[in-house]
Every structure is written in structure tokens, then in C-alpha cells.
Design an enzyme around this catalytic site. Structure first.
Site, mmCIF file in Angstrom:
data_model
loop_
_atom_site.group_PDB
_atom_site.id
_atom_site.type_symbol
_atom_site.label_atom_id
_atom_site.label_comp_id
_atom_site.label_asym_id
_atom_site.label_seq_id
_atom_site.Cartn_x
_atom_site.Cartn_y
_atom_site.Cartn_z
ATOM 1 N N PRO A 308 48.454 43.842 39.133
ATOM 2 C CA PRO A 308 48.682 45.296 39.062
ATOM 3 C C PRO A 308 47.699 45.927 38.087
ATOM 4 O O PRO A 308 47.849 45.820 36.870
ATOM 5 C CB PRO A 308 50.133 45.401 38.573
ATOM 6 C CG PRO A 308 50.390 44.124 37.852
ATOM 7 C CD PRO A 308 49.558 43.077 38.516
ATOM 8 N N ASP A 480 44.928 43.956 33.765
ATOM 9 C CA ASP A 480 46.011 43.342 34.516
ATOM 10 C C ASP A 480 47.308 43.603 33.741
ATOM 11 O O ASP A 480 47.519 43.040 32.666
ATOM 12 C CB ASP A 480 45.753 41.838 34.662
ATOM 13 C CG ASP A 480 46.802 41.134 35.518
ATOM 14 O OD1 ASP A 480 47.871 41.724 35.757
ATOM 15 O OD2 ASP A 480 46.541 39.981 35.929
ATOM 16 N N HIS A 481 48.156 44.469 34.304
ATOM 17 C CA HIS A 481 49.342 44.909 33.566
ATOM 18 C C HIS A 481 50.362 43.784 33.377
ATOM 19 O O HIS A 481 51.306 43.934 32.585
ATOM 20 C CB HIS A 481 49.996 46.092 34.295
ATOM 21 C CG HIS A 481 50.631 47.095 33.370
ATOM 22 N ND1 HIS A 481 51.154 46.754 32.142
ATOM 23 C CD2 HIS A 481 50.814 48.428 33.492
ATOM 24 C CE1 HIS A 481 51.629 47.833 31.555
ATOM 25 N NE2 HIS A 481 51.434 48.873 32.347
ATOM 26 N N ARG A 482 50.196 42.670 34.052
ATOM 27 C CA ARG A 482 51.115 41.553 33.866
ATOM 28 C C ARG A 482 50.986 40.961 32.472
ATOM 29 O O ARG A 482 51.963 40.425 31.922
ATOM 30 C CB ARG A 482 50.863 40.462 34.917
ATOM 31 C CG ARG A 482 51.168 40.870 36.347
ATOM 32 C CD ARG A 482 50.774 39.761 37.320
ATOM 33 N NE ARG A 482 49.349 39.477 37.276
ATOM 34 C CZ ARG A 482 48.759 38.501 37.963
ATOM 35 N NH1 ARG A 482 49.495 37.714 38.742
ATOM 36 N NH2 ARG A 482 47.452 38.322 37.883
#
Length: 508
Positions: A308, A480-482
Site C-alpha cells: 500500500p 510502503d505503509h505496511r
């Protein structure tokens, strides 16, 4: 394996390599070679390297076609001594099974299943492209119509022996239920399907002879390239009436063009304005994806689907950086420093300050690195390579400049080693030299962030003393929002802006 015959196969040149292709053959069938002689140039998604012969002998059998992707372990040619007969060579090739590797499927779990290695998709596609469309004429066998004809089965998972048997019987693998792992069709599956459909297989000892059927006008079984078929269809030509010049009797695009010119010389001499709509539709070149382009497509699709992305943008006044660069370049004895060199140094120093961004993420574990291994995007005609400046945080600006120059030259020559383009922790993609003001970049997994840098442009900006003109640069950080939060990304850009606008810190 005969003692005097050995296979030359597609080598595994990296841990992530699953396929490659022969870019160019350096030998021909019948050539005598010595240990260490170069046989071919092997192209992968990242590099081109020379394939050397493992021993002395004569190149036997047919060389695999260049520019066709094959799996690691696929047979390229055969090396034998003069004592080997043609029959021995043919039997060796017919019975060759690639050694299993990490990229190959495990054997069927059925104890009675055919445990030959799979014919991989690239190999199957090659067979289809070469026109391997023989149907069977057998003694005492009957193949039901329900198992014949239909869509191309080149991509259907099947064992090597199953595919050979299906080709001899004229049977479509799409119509056989596979019992192996991932529905792979085995030789026993074909035999059961024929009997269940009311057919009859050859009795033991019967010979199954392959014969090329008479090709009807417009028959899709004519051996041809896709572009030749489209062009012939648009021109209303019967492929069966065109003399082929391609490998294994394939009709090529040039063959069709020659047939069009022979049919109507006047048409071939028409000016573009006189061509019909059909002629325009047929006027294109079909370019297969190179291994590099395939790898880019696969990795970036994976990145967009699984990571994401969120993006943060910052405006940087680089006038102080330009002044520093000008001062550094007054002494030309050590070479010229570019804006990109200073960018990489600033990014490396920023990563050292914000280690939460200097990471890799494989979906399960975060790897936080002690040094900043900065990948720099290098544009080639066929795609992008990202060679890596190792431990850039510990290098001087001049060392970074020399490293980037050397890596870029090797990238364009396709001579990078695996260690020089794998293992980066962060990527810088600079399109400023193309006049691009700003853009969004896609993260290159397993990295978790990438910085997209646009062109530096003079702009009027407000200040305490009134509006001033400054050279501004737009930088966009994709995260990468993870594994990277918005605040973490913001701190990275805040530190990056600080270093770029006070660049003397890069020299300390």
C-alpha cells in the site's frame, strides 16, 4: 547418460533467476570447441553473460533458437565427441529431462504418475511457435473426437512424456483432467482419458507414427509467427500457399510481405496515402517482451498489488547545493561532481539519520540495515537497471561520483554482477534531466521506499524580506505503509530537506 555426450543447459546465474534466453550464439552445429570456449551470450532480466563450454568436443544437435525464453536447466545444445552417432544424439535429446531446481515443480504425488520433469511454459510456447503440431496416425488406436481440437494447450501443465504422447496422438491436453500437483497432466492421465471416452490406445509394441496433416486454407496449424498470421489475415492470403523461410518451416512476416508484393506489385509501391484501412492496421511490428521487461512488469505489478503506497512531497531550495557543487568542481583533476551525486550522498546521510526507512521487507520480516545501500535508477532502451552504491553513507561525494559513473557504464554494457544490482535498501529515481517537474515512483521490492526527484526550476517564493527567486526542486517519497508510517516518512523528508539546503554537512 552416454559417457561421450553431455548437455549444455540454461545456467542459473543468480538466486532469483528462473529463466533466460540465448541472446546470440557464438558457435554453430558441428563446431569443435575446447574447454573455456564461449558458446553463447546468455541474457537474463538483469545482465548478459558469456556461456563457456565445460569440456572439449563437438557441438551436436540443433541449437535452441535465440531470443526465446527458457527455464533454468533447459537444454540448449549437446556436446559430444566424434564417436557419438547421430542416433545416439537423437536418443539423448529425446530422453533428456532437466534437473530439478528451485524454479521447477516437484514430482507428482501419485505413485503411478509419470515423474518426468514438467515442460515449462516458455518451453511449451517455443514448441508452439516452432509449429510442433503433428497429429497421430497409429496402428490399432482410436482417439475420440471429444479429445481433439480446441484452444492451444501450450500453457497447460503437463509432464514431458504426457506432452509428447498428446502430440503423437493428436490429443488436446486442455481436454484431459490432470491428477498431478497443480492439475498437471501425466501420461497415465491421457491413457485413462482415452479409455474413458471410448477410445483405444495402441497395443504394446505398436508404433505411433507422427505425420503432418494436410493443411487446409486458413488452418491455424500452419507454422507461422503471430505477426505473419495477422498480416496474412489482413491481406487475405492463404498461409498454406506461402513459401516459408523461417526455422522449422515457419512462415515469417517477411515471407508474407514478399507474397503480398508478388501478388500485387502495384500495391507494394503505393504511397502511404493510397493504403487501405486494412493495410494500416497490419502495418506494425510485434515486439516480444525481453527478460528485463518481463522482470520489471512482474516486480512492479507485485509491488502495486501488495504494498500500500502513500506519498509525501517536499520542495527544496537547492541554491546552496549548486554553490557547493560549483566550488567542488573548480578543481577538475578529480573529475566532475553532478547534482545526482550530491543527491545520493544526501539520501545516504538521511537514511543514517532515519534508519526506520533504511529497510527491506519480505512480507514477514523487516530487515533494518546498518549502512545505506542506495540503488540508482539507470535508464536503458529496454528498461531500467538499479545498480547499488554500497555503504553510501560512508563514502565521500567524490567516491560516490566515481562509483555511480562506473556502475552506469557497466549497466549500459549489461555487464553488472549480481552483487552490483541486488540488495539495495533504498532507490533514487531522478528524471530532472528530462525536464520532469515531479512524478510518483513505484517501490522496488523488497525495499520499502523510493525517492522520485524532479527538475530544479527557478521559482518566486515568499520570505521575510519579500518574495525572492530560488532554484526549487520537488522530491516525492513513496513509502510502503505496511512498515513505514506517515510520520516516519515525514521525518525522512524533513532531514533530507535540511541536508540539501545546508549541504556543508555532507562534507563533514
Amino acid at each position: 547418460m552416454a559417457n561421450n555426450i553431455q548437455p549444455i543447459v540454461m545456467p542459473k546465474l543468480g538466486l532469483s533467476m528462473t529463466e533466460g534466453m540465448v541472446a546470440k550464439w557464438r558457435v554453430t552445429t558441428g563446431a569443435r570447441v575446447a574447454p573455456g570456449d564461449v558458446l553463447a551470450d546468455i541474457e537474463t532480466s538483469k545482465l548478459t553473460t558469456e556461456l563457456e563450454t565445460p569440456g572439449a568436443g563437438v557441438i551436436r544437435g540443433e541449437l535452441v533458437a535465440p531470443q526465446v525464453e527458457l527455464s533454468v536447466g533447459a537444454l540448449l545444445c549437446v556436446l559430444a565427441d566424434e564417436a557419438a552417432t547421430d542416433r545416439q544424439i537423437e536418443e539423448f535429446i529425446a530422453g533428456f529431462v532437466p534437473a530439478e531446481s528451485d524454479g521447477m515443480e516437484a514430482a507428482d504425488t501419485d505413485p503411478e504418475a509419470d515423474h518426468s520433469a514438467d515442460v515449462t511454459a516458455p518451453q511449451a510456447a517455443t514448441e508452439a511457435a516452432q509449429g510442433a503440431t503433428d497429429t497421430s496416425s497409429s496402428t490399432g488406436s482410436t482417439i475420440p473426437d471429444s479429445l481433439q481440437g480446441g484452444a492451444d494447450d501450450a500453457q497447460t501443465p503437463a509432464t514431458h512424456l504426457a506432452r509428447k504422447l498428446a502430440k503423437r496422438l493428436g490429443l488436446n491436453l486442455n481436454k484431459v483432467a490432470g491428477s498431478g500437483r497443480r492439475s498437471r497432466v501425466s501420461k497415465q492421465d491421457i491413457e485413462r482419458a482415452v479409455v474413458a471416452a471410448g477410445g483405444r490406445l495402441p497395443a504394446a509394441g505398436d508404433h505411433i507414427a507422427s505425420a503432418s496433416p494436410a493443411v487446409k486454407p486458413g488452418d491455424p496449424q500452419v507454422r507461422t509467427t503471430p505477426s505473419a498470421r495477422r498480416l496474412a489475415t489482413a491481406a487475405g492470403l492463404d498461409l498454406a500457399q506461402i513459401t516459408p523461410t523461417g526455422t522449422r518451416g515457419r512462415v515469417t512476416k517477411i515471407d508474407v510481405e514478399n507474397a503480398i508484393a508478388a501478388r500485387s506489385p502495384a500495391l507494394a509501391e503505393q504511397t502511404p496515402g493510397e493504403l487501405s484501412a486494412e493495410d494500416y492496421e497490419a502495418a506494425f511490428d510485434e515486439l516480444p517482451l525481453t527478460p528485463m521487461r518481463r522482470a520489471i512488469a512482474r516486480r512492479l505489478l507485485e509491488s502495486k498489488q501488495t504494498a500500500p503506497h502513500f506519498r509525501l512531497v517536499v520542495e527544496v531550495n537547492i541554491d546552496p547545493l549548486l554553490t557547493l557543487r560549483s566550488d567542488l568542481n573548480r578543481d577538475e583533476t578529480h573529475g566532475k561532481i553532478s547534482i545526482n551525486d550530491l543527491l545520493v550522498k544526501a539520501v545516504a546521510a538521511t537514511l543514517a539519520r532515519t534508519p526506520a526507512v533504511n529497510i527491506q521487507f519480505d512480507g514477514k520480516v523487516i530487515r533494518r540495515f546498518h549502512d545505506a545501500h542506495v540503488a540508482v535508477a539507470v535508464a536503458l532502451d529496454e528498461g531500467l537497471l538499479t545498480p547499488i552504491v554500497r555503504a553510501a553513507n560512508k563514502k565521500s561525494v567524490m567516491e560516490i561520483s566515481r562509483t555511480i559513473t562506473a556502475l552506469s557504464e557497466r549497466a549500459r554494457a549489461r555487464s553488472l554482477t549480481r552483487e552490483e544490482f541486488e540488495g539495495g535498501t533504498f532507490t533514487v529515481s531522478n528524471l530532472g534531466m528530462f525536464g520532469i517537474k515531479s512524478f510518483d515512483a513505484i517501490i522496488n521490492p523488497p525495499q520499502a521506499a523510493i525517492l522520485a526527484v524532479g527538475a530544479a526550476q527557478p521559482r518566486r517564493i515568499p520570505s521575510a524580506d519579500g518574495d525572492i527567486t530560488a532554484t526549487m526542486l520537488t522530491a516525492t517519497l513513496s513509502c510502503d505503509h505496511r512498515v513505514i508510517d506517515g510520520a516516519t516518512g515525514a521525518r525522512f523528508l524533513q532531514s533530507f530537506k535540511e541536508l540539501m539546503e545546508h549541504p556543508y554537512q555532507l562534507l563533514v
